[in-house]
Design an enzyme around this catalytic site. Structure first.
Site, short mmCIF file in Angstrom:
data_model
loop_
_atom_site.label_atom_id
_atom_site.label_comp_id
_atom_site.label_asym_id
_atom_site.label_seq_id
_atom_site.Cartn_x
_atom_site.Cartn_y
_atom_site.Cartn_z
N MET B 319 0.84 -1.20 0.00
CA MET B 319 0.00 0.00 0.00
C MET B 319 0.88 1.26 0.00
O MET B 319 0.63 2.21 -0.73
CB MET B 319 -0.91 -0.04 1.25
CG MET B 319 -1.97 1.01 1.34
SD MET B 319 -1.44 2.51 2.19
CE MET B 319 -1.13 1.91 3.84
N GLY B 320 1.95 1.22 0.81
CA GLY B 320 2.87 2.37 0.86
C GLY B 320 3.55 2.58 -0.48
O GLY B 320 3.57 3.70 -1.00
N TRP B 322 2.58 1.65 -3.34
CA TRP B 322 1.60 2.08 -4.34
C TRP B 322 1.41 3.60 -4.31
O TRP B 322 1.26 4.24 -5.35
CB TRP B 322 0.24 1.39 -4.09
CG TRP B 322 -0.87 2.07 -4.82
CD1 TRP B 322 -1.08 2.07 -6.17
CD2 TRP B 322 -1.88 2.92 -4.26
NE1 TRP B 322 -2.16 2.85 -6.48
CE2 TRP B 322 -2.67 3.39 -5.33
CE3 TRP B 322 -2.18 3.33 -2.97
CZ2 TRP B 322 -3.75 4.24 -5.14
CZ3 TRP B 322 -3.24 4.17 -2.78
CH2 TRP B 322 -4.02 4.63 -3.85
N HIS B 323 1.44 4.20 -3.09
CA HIS B 323 1.29 5.65 -3.01
C HIS B 323 2.40 6.36 -3.77
O HIS B 323 2.24 7.48 -4.25
CB HIS B 323 1.27 6.12 -1.56
CG HIS B 323 -0.10 6.07 -0.94
ND1 HIS B 323 -0.47 5.11 -0.04
CD2 HIS B 323 -1.18 6.85 -1.11
CE1 HIS B 323 -1.72 5.31 0.32
NE2 HIS B 323 -2.19 6.36 -0.31
N GLY B 324 3.55 5.71 -3.84
CA GLY B 324 4.68 6.31 -4.55
C GLY B 324 5.96 5.73 -4.02
O GLY B 324 6.05 5.41 -2.83
#
Lengths: 83, 395
Positions: B319-320, B322-324
């Site tokens: 998830m982290g 994916w944010h960038g």
């Protein structure tokens, strides 16, 4: 596998995932509301069911209301395993 | 044009809802009109952004092609795992290339909404493989991917649920109920974002620790900023999500909700059941689930608890990322992964927790600890923690 065997193994599984023997007694309470299951633990239950009974239930296949108590979970497995 | 931000968008939306309402009240399907309206809004979204438009077109053609190819294999009973893996890799590749490109300041294959369209495309590929999607018409698939209301930032709908709504006809009272709720959601969302979000953002003034003030003062100021940012992000994103839901409702699509009072959570696991729910549920159903299943089948771990904990770390680490691919986002993701794992161990192993979990005072303490942990995570996410740490290192 008989219904009794399914019941017994499901109870063992739930007792392990919920980490509470109360599942043997309180079979109709909402496990989510009682704080015994959360959405991640529910996934562990589904994988455990697959492992124990060879019954695959995808997380999006069944509504939570149809699988939120001990008896409802047993029912969902029974209708699939003994079909 | 940006969705849900400019007055021009809201004016066009109000106009576009009129034919949808006419169809809805007449008991007709809205989907064909909804598709045309979506194409119109997407053309406004990409406007002069030709590069983005081409990347978007490339993605849609690619995802459409591989998904039809995989579905055909499953329908024939061939169920080729090779086709499944190729399809999965093809729909994920543009997002991965875009995220890696961003590290080097290059925009490769990126376009507005690439993340959210990828989530949807991946869900379809995975559910065809699982046998949950047995039939999906080309039109319904494209409508699911291109429906404008949640296009840019979610909420992330699921194809089977979406198609059910798109293909049903409502009675006039049912549609009236949906439309009125849609309008209310649009108004509530606008209020969240434009009023409360703006007010909270006003209080967010992050800065490095200053030598002119005491440590206690600096910490209190940082704490205030973390909370201001947390509430700002909530009102901004929940407001946007409510508006996206509201616009969907007007078109007969009951897009799922994304937030449910996240700040009342009593532990971080509950927080993620309430915050950006469609993202956390997506990751839970497609990443955590698959990991736990593989791990159980191949007996990678001795205990179920260890397996779940590793699952949390992978799930939230992803998830982290994916944010960038930046230090802040990666630390943010893994911070939550470890925090959820620690919470699970604590709740299962600590007799004190089991003894007191129903006591009011204990719940209050858990809530206070949770909201502070959540706000600390917000300070990592916003880059505030980075500013402070960099300030301390460089003096």
């Amino acid at each position: 596998m008989t219904e009794e065997e399914i019941e017994k193994r499901t109870l063992e599984l739930l007792a392990e995932v919920c980490d509470d023997e109360v599942v043997y007694e309180e079979r109709d309470i909402d496990l989510f509301e009682a704080g015994l299951l959360d959405s991640m633990a529910a996934i562990e239950v589904l994988v455990g069911i697959e492992e124990a009974f060879g019954v695959e239930i995808a997380p999006t296949e069944v509504e939570r209301e149809e699988m939120n108590s001990v008896n409802k979970i047993i029912h969902q497995i029974v209708v699939r395993a003994l079909a | 044009m940006s969705f849900y931000l400019q007055p021009s968008f809201f004016i066009l939306l109000a106009v576009a809802v009129v034919p949808a309402a006419v169809l809805g009240f007449a008991g007709r399907r809205i989907k064909y009109y909804g598709f045309v309206a979506s194409l119109f809004f997407l053309s406004m979204l990409f406007g002069r952004d030709l590069q983005g438009f081409l990347a978007f077109l490339f993605f849609v053609v690619l995802a459409f092609g591989v998904t039809r190819w995989e579905l055909a294999s499953w329908k024939r009973g061939q169920k080729s795992m090779a086709k499944f893996y190729v399809s999965l890799a093809a729909v994920i590749a543009p997002l991965v290339i875009y995220k890696v490109g961003a590290v080097f300041d290059e925009n490769l294959l990126g376009f507005i909404g690439i993340s959210y369209i990828t989530f949807k495309a991946v869900q379809v590929v995975l559910e065809i493989r699982d046998g949950l999607i047995k039939e999906l018409s080309a039109f319904d698939y494209l409508y699911f991917l291109l429906f404008f209301a949640p296009f840019t930032s979610g909420p992330i709908d699921r194809s089977r649920r979406f198609s059910e709504d798109a293909n049903r006809t409502y009675t006039a009272p049912e549609y009236a109920d949906l439309l009125s709720r849609g309008i209310l959601l649009l108004l509530a969302g606008a209020c969240y974002q434009m009023v409360f979000g703006t007010i909270c953002h006003h209080f967010y003034t992050p800065e490095a620790f200053s030598a002119d003030h005491s440590l206690l003062y600096n910490m209190a100021a940082a704490w205030k900023d973390a909370f201001a940012y947390g509430f700002y992000l909530f009102f901004d994103f929940a407001g946007y999500s409510l508006m996206a839901m509201g616009a969907s409702y007007c078109f007969g699509i009951r897009t799922p909700r994304n937030f449910r009072a996240p700040f009342i959570a009593k532990d971080v696991k509950e927080f993620w059941d309430r915050w950006h729910m469609t993202l956390s549920f997506w990751l839970r159903d497609f990443v955590f689930m698959r990991f736990v299943r593989s791990a159980t089948r191949h007996k990678w771990f001795k205990s179920r608890l260890t397996c779940a904990c590793v699952g949390y770390i992978i799930d939230f680490g992803l998830m982290g990322v994916w944010h960038g691919i930046t230090v802040d986002y990666i630390v943010y993701g893994f911070f939550y992964g470890f925090l959820l794992a620690a919470t699970d161990i604590y709740q299962k192993k600590c007799p004190f927790h089991k003894k007191h979990k129903k006591d009011t005072w204990y719940k209050l303490v858990c809530w206070a600890v949770t909201i502070n942990l959540v706000m600390f995570a917000m300070s990592i996410f916003s880059g505030q923690a980075h500013i402070i740490v960099a300030g301390l290192i460089h003096g």
